[in-house]
Design a protein around this motif. Structure first.
Motif, short mmCIF file in Angstrom:
data_model
loop_
_atom_site.label_atom_id
_atom_site.label_comp_id
_atom_site.label_asym_id
_atom_site.label_seq_id
_atom_site.Cartn_x
_atom_site.Cartn_y
_atom_site.Cartn_z
N TYR A 193 41.82 24.02 35.28
CA TYR A 193 41.97 22.58 35.14
C TYR A 193 42.30 21.97 36.49
O TYR A 193 43.23 22.41 37.17
CB TYR A 193 43.07 22.25 34.13
CG TYR A 193 43.18 20.79 33.79
CD1 TYR A 193 42.48 20.26 32.72
CD2 TYR A 193 43.96 19.93 34.55
CE1 TYR A 193 42.56 18.92 32.40
CE2 TYR A 193 44.05 18.58 34.25
CZ TYR A 193 43.35 18.08 33.17
OH TYR A 193 43.43 16.74 32.86
N HIS A 243 47.39 24.20 31.73
CA HIS A 243 46.74 22.94 31.34
C HIS A 243 47.83 21.92 31.04
O HIS A 243 48.79 22.21 30.34
CB HIS A 243 45.88 23.18 30.09
CG HIS A 243 44.88 22.09 29.85
ND1 HIS A 243 45.25 20.81 29.57
CD2 HIS A 243 43.52 22.10 29.87
CE1 HIS A 243 44.17 20.06 29.41
NE2 HIS A 243 43.11 20.82 29.59
N PRO A 246 37.32 25.62 27.47
CA PRO A 246 38.77 25.67 27.42
C PRO A 246 39.22 26.73 26.42
O PRO A 246 38.44 27.07 25.52
CB PRO A 246 39.16 24.26 26.94
CG PRO A 246 37.97 23.83 26.13
CD PRO A 246 36.78 24.48 26.75
#
Length: 829
Positions: A606, A578, A601
């Motif tokens: 991502y 990320h 998350p």
């Protein structure tokens, strides 16, 4: 807003005679008998007497109307007027009045109420929410041939324009222009709601003047105080120190290098004796130019010269200047816009806006500041008198991105989670869709952190709160679609491309993190080692330089350690790292607000590029920001959501909740919200209104009040707890029931689109194909850019704007150009 006038006719002992009751003359102390024309008597007897001619059904007994005290009679007439106007009576299953009968009943009730200044409907007709009262088919049929115009008006500026005028009047530029105006308050505010808000409704009163006076005194004292310090007077001698509060724009700083040149003001303060008339008049001219953007008239010069001289005699030069400055900020012209038209009227009784008026009308339609130099010159040189002139300037301003920084007021976005400079369209274009959809209201809805299982954070610190992030991401969706300017309305309603925790240059940052991982993955790094500015034994100078380059920070071991911990987490799952960076220690791997999109998350892939397709989403009406904004604190709100669609997309009318109705859905731990809503509103009296909202609003029950897609609804009641929360901010687990999101769409005007719908996604697909929906959005754009509700005489303006949208392939800029070059925009009457 035009209204109908009902002439009075000879008195009749009203409904008593109409319904076959006694027609004896009333006693002297009884209310004056009603005036009821013959056609109204016939309509009442045919459509109303059965239920309200003695039985008093619904608490309305028309047979006793003339015997009631005047206040009660007027209350009943207001109820009658509303029922007829909103077409709530007679009931749908009963015989409906012919159009002429309904019109006669409505105008009779209104005439009686207006005779006493008591028509509550008239009070509502000027409100933005009353714009849909003008018949949609009549507006777009083309049958009305009246030429468009706007009534001559003197109307209050918006809060955004007000703050911009303050900054202009203080000659603030650059960073100082964006400084918070701590000492200046807008004298008036706009209501918090979904829909157009900038309307000419408020008239300045005493409370407004108190704020204006405080503002004027504060600004004048700051300017004079800064001049006194600049001229060498010790700060301690200045009554109001320029350092006394948090807002210190250049015009009020005691820093000679930063203070703007104000020689006309300085001469008065610095003069050993009284200033000359020429010096005072020069200062007056400068202040008028800054505050009112025009030179003073001869009468104003004389008046302000007398004022300044009198104040100088009483308090000295500095006080005389201060009083003059204060007085200009109290001119009503500072908070009003003037649009009266100029020259002789045309054959339709209309006057074209003067070039100066037109320059401000165009500038304020597209931004918050007055005319730029090009527009001002066009007005001065007589090049702002034709439709072609208007179009030239409107297109230029829409295309000129260099004007953006000057038109954006950053302080207006504080706490809203919005970076105004991240939005690349003109502020008034983006603001229209923000107001129309109303998703910034998510900031006003408080949510319990525990119910969200700990991820939802209320605003608190602006952009760091969940709603702030969601609003920013909704803005980015709108901005992208408006920038593309193709099939804008359809795209806003149906796009599945969303921004979630967007990061600038995300792909490059992912590659940097991967490079750090590949370089150090076989090194014995330790996250617990202390940070040191020098290379640690295991990190060579080359390693240090590599880490600094790829982590964009000057520390060494700690950043590498955090990066390695972060990237290893993703590497084990086969995912890209990320890329969210968190100053000063490198990387912040969690984006908890993504759970509003049903993304969990940190364990999600991502995307390297944004926006990206998010499952179970279709346009702004399924964006978490909109869903939260149109929810209650602890539940969804199908009534509000349905009302929004009915009024904003279907040009429908839904009456306000009667003051006598307690609009509360009863609690029942064994039923879903929809089941409880159906039970509470199932009665005929309730369904008269709720049939316009519920069948549409319940389709959004596939989303909870945090904006998360769902198939089951938790029955959040202590008796239904299955498992208690395992953490401080965790959510309890409850029994659930399946979500029923089936509903019905009507009112599109297209039988192919009306009918049963599965859920919100099905509903939105149909809405996006409707001509009426497109035209309804254009009606709201009309209200936004012209600052008023439409009239039948605006029919051609609206038809032209609609045609411009269709012919251009769905360009919203084409709609703006059409509206701002229309007769409705250019002419006053």
């Amino acid at each position: 807003m035009r209204t109908h006038t009902v002439p009075l006719v000879s008195p009749v002992y009203a409904l008593a005679a109409l319904l076959g009751l006694s027609s004896a003359a009333p006693a002297a102390d009884e209310p004056k008998p009603l005036t009821v024309p013959q056609n109204v008597r016939a309509a009442l007897a045919t459509y109303c007497a059965g239920c309200h001619g003695g039985s008093g059904k619904g608490g309305v007994d028309l047979s006793a109307l003339e015997k009631l005290p005047l206040s009660e009679r007027l209350d009943v007439l207001n109820r009658v007027q509303d029922q007829v106007f909103y077409k709530l009576m007679p009931p749908a299953k009963s015989e409906q009045p012919a159009p002429e009968d309904r019109r006669a009943l409505r105008e009779w009730a209104r005439g009686e109420l207006r005779a006493h200044g008591a028509s509550k409907l008239d009070e509502r007709l000027a409100l933005p929410s009353a714009g849909n009262y003008v018949d949609h088919e009549a507006l777009f049929s083309g049958a009305n041939t009246e030429k468009g115009y706007t009534s001559a008006r003197r109307w209050l500026v918006s809060p955004q324009i007000f703050h911009s005028r303050v900054r202009d009047s203080l000659a603030l530029q650059g960073k100082d222009r964006g400084a918070r105006l701590v000492g200046v308050l807008s004298p008036f505010t706009l209501p918090e709601r979904s829909g157009v808000r900038d309307y000419d409704l408020t008239v300045l009163d005493g409370s407004h003047f108190v704020v204006m006076q405080s503002n004027a005194s504060w600004m004048a004292s700051k300017v004079v105080g800064s001049l006194r310090v600049k001229l060498g007077e010790p700060i301690g001698n200045v009554v109001e120190s320029p350092k006394s509060d948090g807002w210190l724009p250049a015009a009020t700083l005691p820093d000679k290098a930063r203070s703007p040149s104000m020689p006309e003001f300085e001469r008065i303060v610095a003069s050993k004796g009284e200033p000359t008339d020429a010096e005072v008049l020069a200062a007056i001219a400068v202040q008028f130019d800054r505050v009112l953007q025009r030179p003073p008239t001869d009468a104003e010069k004389a008046k302000y010269l007398r004022l300044t001289r009198a104040a100088i005699k009483l308090g000295g030069n500095a006080e005389g200047l201060r009083k003059m400055l204060e007085a200009t900020w109290l001119e009503s012209e500072f908070v009003y816009r003037l649009e009266f038209g100029a020259g002789p009227p045309d054959q339709y009784g209309r006057k074209l806006l003067s070039p100066r008026e037109a320059s401000y009308a165009i500038a304020y339609a597209l931004g918050d500041r007055g005319p730029d130099e090009v527009l001002a010159n066009a007005a001065r040189e007589g090049r702002l008198t034709t439709k072609a002139d208007y179009e030239r300037e409107v297109r230029r301003l829409l295309a000129d991105k260099t004007l953006l920084a000057g038109m954006i007021d950053p302080s207006l976005h504080e706490g809203a989670g919005v970076d105004p400079m991240a939005v690349s369209t003109h502020p008034k274009v983006t603001r229209f869709f923000r107001e129309f959809f109303g998703y910034p209201a998510a900031l006003k809805v408080f949510k319990d952190i525990e119910r969200s299982d700990g991820y939802y954070q209320n605003p608190g610190r602006g952009t760091y709160g969940t709603p702030g992030k969601l609003i920013r991401e909704a803005d980015m969706v709108v901005d992208r679609i408006v920038q593309e300017d193709r099939r804008v309305f359809e795209a806003l309603l149906t796009t599945d491309q969303f921004f979630v925790a967007p990061v600038d240059k995300a792909s490059e940052k992912m590659d940097s993190l991967k490079a750090v991982y590949e370089r150090f993955k076989d090194t014995k790094w330790n996250v617990n080692k202390p940070t040191d500015k020098k290379p640690t034994p295991w990190m060579s100078m080359d390693d240090l330089a590599f880490a600094r380059k790829h982590l964009h920070y000057n520390s060494a071991e700690r950043d590498v350690s955090i990066a390695m911990t972060h990237v290893t987490h993703y590497a084990k799952k086969g995912l890209d790292p990320h890329p969210v960076w968190n100053y000063p220690f490198g990387i912040h791997m969690l984006t908890p607000h993504a759970r509003s999109y049903n993304i969990s998350p940190p364990d999600w892939a991502y995307p390297r590029q944004q926006p990206f397709a998010v499952p179970n989403r279709k346009g702004i009406l399924t964006h978490p920001a909109w869903l939260v904004a149109h929810s209650e604190n602890s539940a969804t709100d199908p009534v509000r959501r349905g009302k929004w669609v009915r009024e904003k997309l279907l040009a429908g009318v839904v009456p306000d909740v009667p003051i006598t109705v307690d609009a509360v859905i009863p609690e029942d731990p064994h039923k879903t919200l929809r089941q409880r809503l159906d039970a509470a509103t199932g009665k005929q009296a309730c369904m008269k209104c709720h049939q316009n909202m519920n069948p549409i609003g319940v389709t959004f029950e596939v989303f909870d009040d945090f904006g998360r897609h769902r198939t089951v609804e938790s029955l959040e009641h202590p008796s239904n707890i299955v498992a208690k929360a395992k953490s401080k901010y965790g959510a309890d687990t409850y029994k659930t029931l399946p979500v029923n999101a089936a509903g019905r769409l009507d009112g599109t005007g297209d039988p192919e689109l009306d009918g049963e719908v599965r859920d919100a996604l099905d509903l939105i697909d149909r809405l996006a194909k409707s001509d009426r929906v497109r035209q309804s959005i254009i009606r709201h754009a009309f209200r936004f850019y012209l600052g008023r509700n439409e009239m039948l005489s605006d029919s051609q303006t609206l038809i032209d704007a609609d045609r411009a949208y269709v012919a251009s392939g769905g360009s919203f800029k084409a709609v703006i150009v059409s509206l701002l070059t229309s007769d409705s925009f250019m002419y006053r009457k």
